[in-house]
Structures are given as structure tokens and as C-alpha cells.
Design a protein around this motif. Structure first.
Motif, PDB file in Angstrom:
ATOM      1  N   THR A   1      15.905   5.342 -12.314  1.00  9.42           N
ATOM      2  CA  THR A   1      16.452   4.169 -11.630  1.00  9.42           C
ATOM      3  C   THR A   1      15.375   3.106 -11.577  1.00  9.42           C
ATOM      4  O   THR A   1      14.185   3.410 -11.599  1.00  9.42           O
ATOM      5  CB  THR A   1      16.907   4.512 -10.197  1.00  9.42           C
ATOM      6  OG1 THR A   1      17.392   3.328  -9.556  1.00  9.42           O
ATOM      7  CG2 THR A   1      15.771   5.094  -9.364  1.00  9.42           C
TER       8      THR A   1
ATOM      9  N   LYS B   1      25.214  -0.543 -12.209  1.00  8.65           N
ATOM     10  CA  LYS B   1      25.455   0.884 -12.403  1.00  8.65           C
ATOM     11  C   LYS B   1      25.966   1.218 -13.805  1.00  8.65           C
ATOM     12  O   LYS B   1      25.523   2.207 -14.411  1.00  8.65           O
ATOM     13  CB  LYS B   1      26.426   1.411 -11.341  1.00  8.65           C
ATOM     14  CG  LYS B   1      26.585   2.924 -11.396  1.00  8.65           C
ATOM     15  CD  LYS B   1      27.422   3.438 -10.240  1.00  8.65           C
ATOM     16  CE  LYS B   1      27.528   4.960 -10.309  1.00  8.65           C
ATOM     17  NZ  LYS B   1      28.331   5.502  -9.165  1.00  8.65           N
TER      18      LYS B   1
ATOM     19  N   THR C   1      24.090   7.778 -17.492  1.00  8.61           N
ATOM     20  CA  THR C   1      24.673   8.756 -16.587  1.00  8.61           C
ATOM     21  C   THR C   1      23.791  10.002 -16.557  1.00  8.61           C
ATOM     22  O   THR C   1      22.912  10.189 -17.407  1.00  8.61           O
ATOM     23  CB  THR C   1      26.084   9.156 -17.036  1.00  8.61           C
ATOM     24  OG1 THR C   1      25.993   9.857 -18.294  1.00  8.61           O
ATOM     25  CG2 THR C   1      26.987   7.936 -17.192  1.00  8.61           C
TER      26      THR C   1
ATOM     27  N   ARG D   1      17.827   8.570  -6.929  1.00 12.71           N
ATOM     28  CA  ARG D   1      18.880   8.948  -7.881  1.00 12.71           C
ATOM     29  C   ARG D   1      19.718  10.067  -7.272  1.00 12.71           C
ATOM     30  O   ARG D   1      19.247  11.181  -7.040  1.00 12.71           O
ATOM     31  CB  ARG D   1      18.249   9.428  -9.189  1.00 12.71           C
ATOM     32  CG  ARG D   1      19.247   9.887 -10.248  1.00 12.71           C
ATOM     33  CD  ARG D   1      19.726   8.750 -11.100  1.00 12.71           C
ATOM     34  NE  ARG D   1      20.773   9.172 -12.019  1.00 12.71           N
ATOM     35  CZ  ARG D   1      21.103   8.535 -13.133  1.00 12.71           C
ATOM     36  NH1 ARG D   1      20.454   7.429 -13.464  1.00 12.71           N
ATOM     37  NH2 ARG D   1      22.077   8.957 -13.906  1.00 12.71           N
TER      38      ARG D   1
END
Length: 330
Positions: free
Chosen positions: A18, A39, A44, A74
């Protein structure tokens, strides 16, 4: 393998999970923070595990370090660690964190397969911590360090950046505390990776100055030979004859590019072949376009093949990367 034209092989993968952080360190970002990645732009959990697995199985990566921003932010961190620890061959797994939240998660991370942690802490003084980070979370970091030891995430390494006129006088006391607690201390020269592009080499506390400050209280034995240090970024000294050691990562004044063995993956799926690179290779688009592992592996190999001999930080034409440390991953 991930080779470059200078014969270096990248076996150490740094994965940013992140770009977000819960501190606002003055040498990293402005007080108001940054425009965080959306996002949908982030990899993912499944995409991260796929790329790490590819790097381990096909590209020769043996060590994986999860970074940020702050990786403890995260949500899927424990699951990512568990999935990566199940890979064959199993890579060594570590985490670089500011320690906030580690008291709550250390046990779960260890159970998931994390081997050790690096915790960033620049000061022993709560007020100085607030000055540097703009947050009053000093005790949370200390609690996180204790939890990491209790969970067996050892050796616990502590990273410290000294800022002139703020905390540079604390070098001996930081080392004394780490020796007493059993932490391995690493001082890191401030690098030109701040979002504000305010880094000034003339005001940076250098490795030489750090060693001079430590020598006022400790006897430092000549550092280990380069052939034993290998690709480790820290030059290490025995303290008062040992067994305690202290390291200094002199990325600016004593670059270690010739032995670099790292490759980097940003939170939005870009390969960086150097911390100071001004270009990236997009793996996320290939992933989401249905590319197979062989195609993605070739993109990664090509990215590393083009790695420069050095960061060029001493060259007149050196340009600071547009993306800050929080986006790149340390």
C-alpha cells in the motif's frame, strides 16, 4: 533468473502492499499526506501472491520483504503472508513497518509464516517522535517492538534516520537501547525520496558523522569484509568487541550498487529495477489482460536487464524519482 547486463542477479524482492501510511514523517511526506492510489489501481491479494509465486518459482527470488507505505494497513496482510509462506521453494519472508499495530498483529503474522520484522523508529523521545512524524504514537511503536520479540519475529531490526538538529544527538542512546533490548540497529542516511522533493544533501547527516557520534560512547571495530557482507546494504561494526553490532546504510555517501540484488514491485503492480529509477515496467496491465506466467516473466526479466550500473546519485544529471518512498516501497 533476473539478471542485468552487469552480471547482478536479483534474488531479493521488495513488495509494496500500500502507499498509505498512518504517520507523516517530515522526510517522507507533507503534513496533509498525499493523494493515495485508488483501490482499483492496487494489486489484489491474489495478484500479489501470483506475482510473488512467479518470482520465486521462475525467476530465482529467495527473499521477499513486504513494505509500504505502512504494510500493516493492508487488510489482507496475514493471508498474503500465509499464501507466500506456502510457496515451494519457500522464500524468507520479512516485513518493514513503523510498528503501529504490530502489538495486535505480531502473533498472527508469525503464525502465518512471517520470519522477522524491521521496525522504523528514529527517536527514544515521545516529543521528538511527534516532531518527526506529526503523530503521538511513540508508545505504540515500543509496544510493537516488544510484541515482535515475544512472537519470535527475530532478529528484530530497528531502522533509524537521523535529522540534523532534531534527533542526530540521539545516535549513542539509540544504540545503547538496542543493545540492551537485543535489537539490531541500522542507521539509514536520509535519501532523496520525499514527496516534497525537499531533500538537501548539504543538510543530510552522513554515515561518517553517524560513526563519529557513536564513537563518543562506543568502540567500533572495523566493519566486516565486503566479501562477507555480500549484497547486504548495511556496513556493520562490532560494538565494544561484540557480540552486539550496529549497521549504517550509506545509500548516498557510500553507494552499494555494484552488489545490489533487489527487484521491487509497487502496490499498483509496477516493477522498479532500482530504488532511484525514473522508469517502471507495468505488470498489472499484463496480469489483468490475461497474460500467462511466461509473458509476465519475460516482462520482468526485460525490466531487470535494463538496470543501470548505479543509481547515479553523485552525478550532476541525477533526477529524484517522481514517485515518493511511500509509493515505491522501501
Amino acid at each position: 533468473m533476473l539478471l542485468d547486463t552487469f552480471g547482478r542477479q536479483a534474488v531479493d524482492l521488495r513488495v509494496s502492499l500500500t502507499d498509505r501510511c498512518n504517520l507523516r514523517c517530515t522526510y517522507c511526506m507533507p503534513e496533509e499526506g498525499l493523494q493515495w492510489l485508488a483501490k482499483p489501481d492496487l494489486l489484489t491479494d491474489e495478484e500479489i501472491v501470483r506475482l510473488v509465486g512467479l518470482a520465486v518459482r521462475e525467476l530465482g527470488v529467495r527473499e521477499v520483504r513486504f513494505t509500504g507505505g505502512e504494510p500493516l494497513l493492508r487488510p489482507g496482510l496475514v493471508g498474503i503472508v500465509a499464501a507466500c509462506s506456502a510457496l515451494e521453494p519457500r522464500p524468507e519472508l520479512s516485513l518493514t513497518t513503523n510498528g503501529i499495530g504490530l502489538a495486535r498483529t505480531a502473533g498472527a503474522l508469525r503464525a502465518a509464516g512471517l520470519d522477522r520484522v524491521n521496525v522504523s523508529l528514529d527517536t527514544l523521545d515521545p516529543d521528538t517522535f511527534h516532531t518527526l512524524t506529526r503523530r503521538r504514537r511513540h508508545q505504540d511503536v515500543l509496544d510493537g517492538l516488544s510484541a515482535a520479540v515475544a512472537a519470535g519475529l527475530t532478529p528484530v531490526k530497528l531502522n533509524a534516520v537521523l535529522m540534523r538538529g532534531v534527533n542526530d544527538h540521539e545516535a549513542p542512546e539509540l544504540l545503547a537501547r538496542c543493545l540492551a533490548e537485543g535489537y539490531e540497529l541500522r542507521f539509514i542516511e536520509q535519501m532523496p525520496l520525499d514527496a516534497q522533493h525537499g531533500w538537501d544533501r548539504s543538510s543530510m547527516v552522513t554515515a561518517g558523522e553517524i560513526l563519529e557520534r557513536l564513537a563518543t560512547r562506543f568502540t567500533l571495530t572495523t566493519p566486516e569484509p565486503s566479501d562477507r557482507r555480500g549484497a547486504a546494504p548495511a556496513e556493520r561494526w562490532l560494538v565494544d568487541g561484540g557480540p552486539g553490532r550496529v549497521g549504517v546504510i550509506a545509500s548516498v555517501t557510500r553507494p552499494f550498487c555494484r552488489a545490489c540484488d533487489r527487484t521491487r514491485l509497487t502496490a499498483d503492480g509496477q516493477v522498479r529495477n532500482c530504488l532511484f529509477a525514473t522508469g517502471e515496467t507495468d505488470l498489472r496491465t499484463a496480469l489483468r489482460s490475461g497474460a500467462g506466467d511466461d509473458e509476465i516473466a519475460e516482462l520482468w526479466r526485460a525490466a531487470m536487464w535494463g538496470k543501470k550500473a548505479g543509481a547515479g546519485i553523485d552525478a550532476p544529471e541525477f533526477l529524484q524519482p517522481e514517485r515518493p518512498m511511500s509509493a515505491i516501497g522501501g
